[in-house]
Write a protein that holds these residues in place. Structure first.
Motif, PDB file in Angstrom:
ATOM      1  N   ARG A  98      75.225 -28.555  21.625  1.00 26.11           N
ATOM      2  CA  ARG A  98      76.503 -28.620  20.911  1.00 26.11           C
ATOM      3  C   ARG A  98      77.568 -27.741  21.553  1.00 26.11           C
ATOM      4  O   ARG A  98      78.754 -27.913  21.256  1.00 26.11           O
ATOM      5  CB  ARG A  98      76.313 -28.232  19.444  1.00 26.11           C
ATOM      6  N   ILE A  99      77.151 -26.773  22.391  1.00 23.44           N
ATOM      7  CA  ILE A  99      78.135 -25.954  23.105  1.00 23.44           C
ATOM      8  C   ILE A  99      78.259 -26.407  24.560  1.00 23.44           C
ATOM      9  O   ILE A  99      78.851 -25.716  25.387  1.00 23.44           O
ATOM     10  CB  ILE A  99      77.827 -24.442  23.010  1.00 23.44           C
ATOM     11  N   GLY A 100      77.673 -27.564  24.863  1.00 25.89           N
ATOM     12  CA  GLY A 100      77.866 -28.174  26.168  1.00 25.89           C
ATOM     13  C   GLY A 100      76.929 -27.701  27.258  1.00 25.89           C
ATOM     14  O   GLY A 100      77.237 -27.849  28.436  1.00 25.89           O
ATOM     15  N   LEU A 101      75.785 -27.124  26.897  1.00 22.61           N
ATOM     16  CA  LEU A 101      74.824 -26.671  27.897  1.00 22.61           C
ATOM     17  C   LEU A 101      73.631 -27.612  27.939  1.00 22.61           C
ATOM     18  O   LEU A 101      73.305 -28.262  26.949  1.00 22.61           O
ATOM     19  CB  LEU A 101      74.340 -25.256  27.560  1.00 22.61           C
ATOM     20  N   PRO A 102      72.954 -27.660  29.086  1.00 21.35           N
ATOM     21  CA  PRO A 102      71.736 -28.480  29.168  1.00 21.35           C
ATOM     22  C   PRO A 102      70.622 -27.808  28.366  1.00 21.35           C
ATOM     23  O   PRO A 102      70.574 -26.579  28.261  1.00 21.35           O
ATOM     24  CB  PRO A 102      71.405 -28.483  30.663  1.00 21.35           C
ATOM     25  N   THR A 103      69.748 -28.602  27.810  1.00 21.82           N
ATOM     26  CA  THR A 103      68.677 -28.056  26.967  1.00 21.82           C
ATOM     27  C   THR A 103      67.487 -27.633  27.804  1.00 21.82           C
ATOM     28  O   THR A 103      66.384 -28.133  27.639  1.00 21.82           O
ATOM     29  CB  THR A 103      68.253 -29.076  25.893  1.00 21.82           C
ATOM     30  N   THR A 104      67.732 -26.670  28.692  1.00 17.25           N
ATOM     31  CA  THR A 104      66.656 -26.104  29.493  1.00 17.25           C
ATOM     32  C   THR A 104      66.176 -24.825  28.819  1.00 17.25           C
ATOM     33  O   THR A 104      66.910 -24.224  28.024  1.00 17.25           O
ATOM     34  CB  THR A 104      67.124 -25.784  30.918  1.00 17.25           C
ATOM     35  N   THR A 105      64.982 -24.407  29.141  1.00 21.76           N
ATOM     36  CA  THR A 105      64.425 -23.196  28.541  1.00 21.76           C
ATOM     37  C   THR A 105      65.330 -21.997  28.784  1.00 21.76           C
ATOM     38  O   THR A 105      65.562 -21.190  27.876  1.00 21.76           O
ATOM     39  CB  THR A 105      63.012 -22.923  29.106  1.00 21.76           C
ATOM     40  N   GLY A 106      65.862 -21.881  29.997  1.00 20.31           N
ATOM     41  CA  GLY A 106      66.739 -20.749  30.321  1.00 20.31           C
ATOM     42  C   GLY A 106      67.977 -20.706  29.447  1.00 20.31           C
ATOM     43  O   GLY A 106      68.382 -19.643  28.970  1.00 20.31           O
ATOM     44  N   LYS A 107      68.604 -21.844  29.241  1.00 21.08           N
ATOM     45  CA  LYS A 107      69.820 -21.898  28.419  1.00 21.08           C
ATOM     46  C   LYS A 107      69.499 -21.628  26.951  1.00 21.08           C
ATOM     47  O   LYS A 107      70.259 -20.974  26.251  1.00 21.08           O
ATOM     48  CB  LYS A 107      70.511 -23.257  28.571  1.00 21.08           C
ATOM     49  N   ILE A 108      68.373 -22.147  26.486  1.00 21.48           N
ATOM     50  CA  ILE A 108      67.985 -21.912  25.088  1.00 21.48           C
ATOM     51  C   ILE A 108      67.717 -20.428  24.873  1.00 21.48           C
ATOM     52  O   ILE A 108      68.180 -19.833  23.898  1.00 21.48           O
ATOM     53  CB  ILE A 108      66.764 -22.769  24.709  1.00 21.48           C
ATOM     54  N   LYS A 144      68.570 -25.168  39.602  1.00 14.86           N
ATOM     55  CA  LYS A 144      68.499 -23.837  40.242  1.00 14.86           C
ATOM     56  C   LYS A 144      69.859 -23.147  40.156  1.00 14.86           C
ATOM     57  O   LYS A 144      69.957 -21.975  39.823  1.00 14.86           O
ATOM     58  CB  LYS A 144      68.053 -23.975  41.703  1.00 14.86           C
ATOM     59  N   ALA A 145      70.925 -23.886  40.443  1.00 13.99           N
ATOM     60  CA  ALA A 145      72.273 -23.324  40.374  1.00 13.99           C
ATOM     61  C   ALA A 145      72.608 -22.905  38.944  1.00 13.99           C
ATOM     62  O   ALA A 145      73.216 -21.849  38.720  1.00 13.99           O
ATOM     63  CB  ALA A 145      73.302 -24.332  40.886  1.00 13.99           C
ATOM     64  N   ARG A 146      72.208 -23.710  37.953  1.00 14.00           N
ATOM     65  CA  ARG A 146      72.460 -23.348  36.554  1.00 14.00           C
ATOM     66  C   ARG A 146      71.683 -22.101  36.158  1.00 14.00           C
ATOM     67  O   ARG A 146      72.187 -21.240  35.436  1.00 14.00           O
ATOM     68  CB  ARG A 146      72.079 -24.512  35.630  1.00 14.00           C
ATOM     69  N   GLU A 147      70.445 -21.988  36.627  1.00 17.77           N
ATOM     70  CA  GLU A 147      69.646 -20.795  36.333  1.00 17.77           C
ATOM     71  C   GLU A 147      70.275 -19.564  36.972  1.00 17.77           C
ATOM     72  O   GLU A 147      70.340 -18.502  36.345  1.00 17.77           O
ATOM     73  CB  GLU A 147      68.210 -20.976  36.823  1.00 17.77           C
ATOM     74  N   ASP A 148      70.751 -19.691  38.213  1.00 19.22           N
ATOM     75  CA  ASP A 148      71.428 -18.579  38.878  1.00 19.22           C
ATOM     76  C   ASP A 148      72.664 -18.161  38.089  1.00 19.22           C
ATOM     77  O   ASP A 148      72.909 -16.968  37.874  1.00 19.22           O
ATOM     78  CB  ASP A 148      71.831 -18.956  40.309  1.00 19.22           C
ATOM     79  N   ALA A 201      68.494 -38.260  43.976  1.00 20.28           N
ATOM     80  CA  ALA A 201      68.874 -37.794  42.638  1.00 20.28           C
ATOM     81  C   ALA A 201      67.928 -36.704  42.156  1.00 20.28           C
ATOM     82  O   ALA A 201      68.362 -35.712  41.552  1.00 20.28           O
ATOM     83  CB  ALA A 201      68.896 -38.961  41.651  1.00 20.28           C
ATOM     84  N   ALA A 202      66.640 -36.856  42.419  1.00 27.84           N
ATOM     85  CA  ALA A 202      65.667 -35.847  42.014  1.00 27.84           C
ATOM     86  C   ALA A 202      65.932 -34.539  42.739  1.00 27.84           C
ATOM     87  O   ALA A 202      65.882 -33.450  42.141  1.00 27.84           O
ATOM     88  CB  ALA A 202      64.247 -36.338  42.279  1.00 27.84           C
ATOM     89  N   GLU A 203      66.226 -34.624  44.033  1.00 26.84           N
ATOM     90  CA  GLU A 203      66.534 -33.422  44.801  1.00 26.84           C
ATOM     91  C   GLU A 203      67.798 -32.744  44.273  1.00 26.84           C
ATOM     92  O   GLU A 203      67.847 -31.529  44.101  1.00 26.84           O
ATOM     93  CB  GLU A 203      66.710 -33.763  46.280  1.00 26.84           C
ATOM     94  N   LEU A 204      68.825 -33.543  43.993  1.00 23.93           N
ATOM     95  CA  LEU A 204      70.063 -32.985  43.434  1.00 23.93           C
ATOM     96  C   LEU A 204      69.831 -32.365  42.058  1.00 23.93           C
ATOM     97  O   LEU A 204      70.404 -31.329  41.734  1.00 23.93           O
ATOM     98  CB  LEU A 204      71.141 -34.062  43.354  1.00 23.93           C
ATOM     99  N   ALA A 205      68.995 -32.986  41.245  1.00 22.71           N
ATOM    100  CA  ALA A 205      68.702 -32.438  39.918  1.00 22.71           C
ATOM    101  C   ALA A 205      68.020 -31.088  40.046  1.00 22.71           C
ATOM    102  O   ALA A 205      68.333 -30.152  39.290  1.00 22.71           O
ATOM    103  CB  ALA A 205      67.826 -33.410  39.125  1.00 22.71           C
ATOM    104  N   LEU A 206      67.103 -30.949  41.001  1.00 21.31           N
ATOM    105  CA  LEU A 206      66.441 -29.658  41.221  1.00 21.31           C
ATOM    106  C   LEU A 206      67.446 -28.608  41.684  1.00 21.31           C
ATOM    107  O   LEU A 206      67.430 -27.464  41.206  1.00 21.31           O
ATOM    108  CB  LEU A 206      65.316 -29.794  42.249  1.00 21.31           C
ATOM    109  N   ARG A 207      68.322 -28.990  42.608  1.00 17.31           N
ATOM    110  CA  ARG A 207      69.333 -28.043  43.089  1.00 17.31           C
ATOM    111  C   ARG A 207      70.286 -27.645  41.972  1.00 17.31           C
ATOM    112  O   ARG A 207      70.677 -26.484  41.857  1.00 17.31           O
ATOM    113  CB  ARG A 207      70.096 -28.655  44.259  1.00 17.31           C
ATOM    114  N   LEU A 208      70.668 -28.606  41.125  1.00 14.04           N
ATOM    115  CA  LEU A 208      71.557 -28.317  40.000  1.00 14.04           C
ATOM    116  C   LEU A 208      70.893 -27.363  39.016  1.00 14.04           C
ATOM    117  O   LEU A 208      71.510 -26.408  38.538  1.00 14.04           O
ATOM    118  CB  LEU A 208      71.960 -29.617  39.295  1.00 14.04           C
TER     119      LEU A 208
END
Length: 175
Positions: A126-136, A35-39, A26-33
């Protein structure tokens, strides 16, 4: 013969090993996810930037042929994926929120529905994005663009509200 406590302990150890293996996966998948979201975020920002640059270049080439300060009409901005089309048109009274690209429309609707000013970090989930620094940060850039184009106000730095509440514009969802 194996005693019941020994058997339970062996099964518990096996279950613990399986949980640890799954947690590692799960940790490996979370890291890959992530990275894909940042891309994806970088590609979205790049596409928006390229579209904006092409629109500005197109407007500069048109130069004196068109009237100065001419703003595209609603029909011209309803297809945000064309070359030379401004994705976020300047706000004017006859424009509905529907002319905005989906993510910008979602942002305006969230801000319109809020009881007070919102920060980018409050809008992102609220717009359905993860609260990561990149998305913010990406959302903050979109909010600033909406402020520049007159859709939102930022009276206090980092606090965004709906701009120009007036006749027929009580809510972003009303159209």
């Amino acid at each position: 013969m194996v005693s019941l406590p020994d058997e339970l302990q062996a099964r518990e150890a096996a279950a613990r090993r399986r949980v640890e293996e799954l947690q590692a996966e799960a940790a490996e998948l979370a890291l890959r996810l992530e990275k894909a979201r940042e891309d994806l975020s970088r590609l979205e920002i790049t596409r928006e930037t390229v579209t904006q640059v092409l629109a500005e270049l197109s407007a500069a080439e048109a130069g004196p042929e068109g009237p100065a300060g001419d703003v595209p009409g609603p029909d011209e901005v309803s297809a945000p994926h064309g070359v030379g089309v401004m994705m976020v048109p300047p706000w004017r009274e006859e424009l509905a929120v529907a002319v905005l690209p989906d993510v910008y429309r979602d942002i305006v609707e969230v801000v319109a529905d809020a009881p007070g000013p919102l920060q980018a970090k409050q809008i992102v989930p609220r717009i359905g994005l993860p609260t990561t620094t990149g998305k913010i940060e990406g959302t903050r850039g979109k909010l600033k663009r909406l402020v520049e184009r007159g859709w939102l106000d930022e009276d206090v730095p980092g606090q965004f509200t709906l701009a120009r509440l007036g006749p027929g514009r009580e809510s972003a969802n009303s159209r």
